[in-house]
Motif scaffolding. Structure first.
Motif, PDB file in Angstrom:
ATOM      1  N   ALA A 193      -1.196   7.084   1.260  1.00 59.39           N
ATOM      2  CA  ALA A 193      -1.225   5.377   1.405  1.00 59.39           C
ATOM      3  C   ALA A 193      -2.552   4.754   0.973  1.00 59.39           C
ATOM      4  O   ALA A 193      -2.693   3.883   0.358  1.00 59.39           O
ATOM      5  N   THR A 194      -3.778   5.521   1.423  1.00 60.89           N
ATOM      6  CA  THR A 194      -5.038   5.001   1.012  1.00 60.89           C
ATOM      7  C   THR A 194      -5.489   4.890  -0.370  1.00 60.89           C
ATOM      8  O   THR A 194      -5.745   3.535  -0.938  1.00 60.89           O
ATOM      9  N   ALA A 195      -5.198   5.871  -1.205  1.00 61.91           N
ATOM     10  CA  ALA A 195      -5.384   5.867  -2.737  1.00 61.91           C
ATOM     11  C   ALA A 195      -4.549   4.878  -3.442  1.00 61.91           C
ATOM     12  O   ALA A 195      -4.791   4.056  -4.219  1.00 61.91           O
ATOM     13  N   THR A 196      -3.234   4.887  -2.804  1.00 61.74           N
ATOM     14  CA  THR A 196      -2.292   3.770  -3.537  1.00 61.74           C
ATOM     15  C   THR A 196      -2.770   2.541  -3.063  1.00 61.74           C
ATOM     16  O   THR A 196      -2.490   1.756  -4.295  1.00 61.74           O
ATOM     17  N   ALA A 197      -3.111   2.043  -1.964  1.00 61.11           N
ATOM     18  CA  ALA A 197      -3.232   0.785  -1.802  1.00 61.11           C
ATOM     19  C   ALA A 197      -4.563   0.341  -2.480  1.00 61.11           C
ATOM     20  O   ALA A 197      -4.625  -0.816  -2.813  1.00 61.11           O
ATOM     21  N   ARG A 198      -5.564   1.206  -2.715  1.00 63.12           N
ATOM     22  CA  ARG A 198      -6.786   0.815  -3.319  1.00 63.12           C
ATOM     23  C   ARG A 198      -6.637   0.551  -4.969  1.00 63.12           C
ATOM     24  O   ARG A 198      -6.895  -0.509  -5.578  1.00 63.12           O
ATOM     25  N   ARG A 199      -5.543   1.247  -5.345  1.00 65.76           N
ATOM     26  CA  ARG A 199      -5.258   1.118  -6.695  1.00 65.76           C
ATOM     27  C   ARG A 199      -4.200  -0.011  -6.901  1.00 65.76           C
ATOM     28  O   ARG A 199      -4.319  -1.035  -7.750  1.00 65.76           O
ATOM     29  N   ALA A 200      -3.545  -0.293  -5.918  1.00 65.77           N
ATOM     30  CA  ALA A 200      -2.498  -1.613  -6.015  1.00 65.77           C
ATOM     31  C   ALA A 200      -3.362  -2.972  -5.720  1.00 65.77           C
ATOM     32  O   ALA A 200      -2.966  -3.925  -6.589  1.00 65.77           O
ATOM     33  N   ARG A 219      -6.163  -3.352  -7.213  1.00 66.02           N
ATOM     34  CA  ARG A 219      -6.817  -3.653  -8.333  1.00 66.02           C
ATOM     35  C   ARG A 219      -5.827  -4.181  -9.415  1.00 66.02           C
ATOM     36  O   ARG A 219      -6.289  -4.755 -10.436  1.00 66.02           O
ATOM     37  N   ALA A 220      -4.605  -3.915  -9.166  1.00 68.37           N
ATOM     38  CA  ALA A 220      -3.594  -4.202 -10.096  1.00 68.37           C
ATOM     39  C   ALA A 220      -2.916  -5.707  -9.420  1.00 68.37           C
ATOM     40  O   ALA A 220      -1.952  -6.155 -10.062  1.00 68.37           O
ATOM     41  N   GLY A 221      -3.750  -6.242  -8.465  1.00 72.31           N
ATOM     42  CA  GLY A 221      -3.259  -7.777  -8.153  1.00 72.31           C
ATOM     43  C   GLY A 221      -2.019  -7.666  -7.221  1.00 72.31           C
ATOM     44  O   GLY A 221      -1.446  -8.637  -7.028  1.00 72.31           O
TER      45      GLY A 221
END
Length: 229
Positions: free
Chosen positions: A194-201, A203-205
């Motif tokens: 979850a943490t890594a996904t939320a961080r990348r999301a 950045r994707a707006g």
């Protein structure tokens, strides 16, 4: 590698020229992703080929609250597309595996045999998108995939993502492997919690709006920013 007519050598394609297509046609595994380090990640083919159940219901319920239509990215055998249509939600499946697209269509669901990164219908106008069943790993670059998913969505639309139960963040090279030990060509894959996904999301707006767990599976919801007035 396979040899085409005229002596041309054509590279094998992951999810197409490997045991995955055979498992989809049969509706059962066992099937794994085999990493370069020897570990095996199980693929739940039986669940994917069965009707929607368990944690799927919470995912589908959230789709009924979205502005239609919904695109299932990496739809596999099509259980979610079929279930969405049964709930009155217009949906489209997208998958690179011909057997998966054929199975989706056999359930009455529309599906295209394309990569998520190919040109798709209604880009920028989808009310919702799904990345379920480990499909956040597609392409081996979750940031790129989340950015592509955001491109497909209309302003204010929602992306629903299934993530790993553990807080992992890894990019790996794997092969699809069947029960007989036969494997397909290598390809890049990723696993994110979850943490890594939320961080990348972010950045994707995409702004996180919800996270939940059900039947041992874990999900996040993200909303694309609305157009400024």
């Amino acid at each position: 590698m396979t040899v085409a007519g005229g002596g041309l050598t054509v590279a094998s394609e992951a999810w197409v020229d490997d045991p995955f297509a055979e498992a989809v046609r049969a509706g059962r595994g066992p099937l794994w992703l085999r990493g370069e380090d020897g570990r095996r990640i199980p693929l739940d083919v039986e669940r994917w080929c069965a009707p929607a159940a368990g944690a799927d219901h919470g995912l589908l319920l959230r789709c009924t609250r979205l502005a239609a239509p919904v695109v299932d990215l990496g739809c596999g055998p099509g259980r979610l597309v079929a279930a969405l249509l049964g709930l009155g939600v217009p949906a489209l499946g997208v998958d690179v595996t011909g057997a998966a697209v054929a199975r989706t269509r056999s359930l009455g669901g529309p599906a295209l045999r394309r990569s998520v990164f190919d040109r798709l219908p209604a880009e920028g106008r989808w009310g919702g998108a799904l990345l379920a069943d480990g499909n956040l790993g597609i392409g081996g670059d979750p940031g790129l995939l989340l950015g592509r998913s955001a491109e497909l969505l209309a302003p204010g639309a929602v992306l629903l993502v299934e993530v790993e139960p553990a807080e992992v963040d890894e990019r790996i090279t794997v092969r699809v492997e069947g029960a007989d030990g036969r494997g397909g060509p290598p390809f890049a894959w990723a696993r994110c919690g979850a943490t890594a996904t939320a961080r990348r999301a972010e950045r994707a707006g995409l702004a996180e709006t919800e996270r939940w767990s059900s039947h041992g599976r874990h999900f996040l919801a993200f909303r694309k920013a609305a157009r400024p007035r």
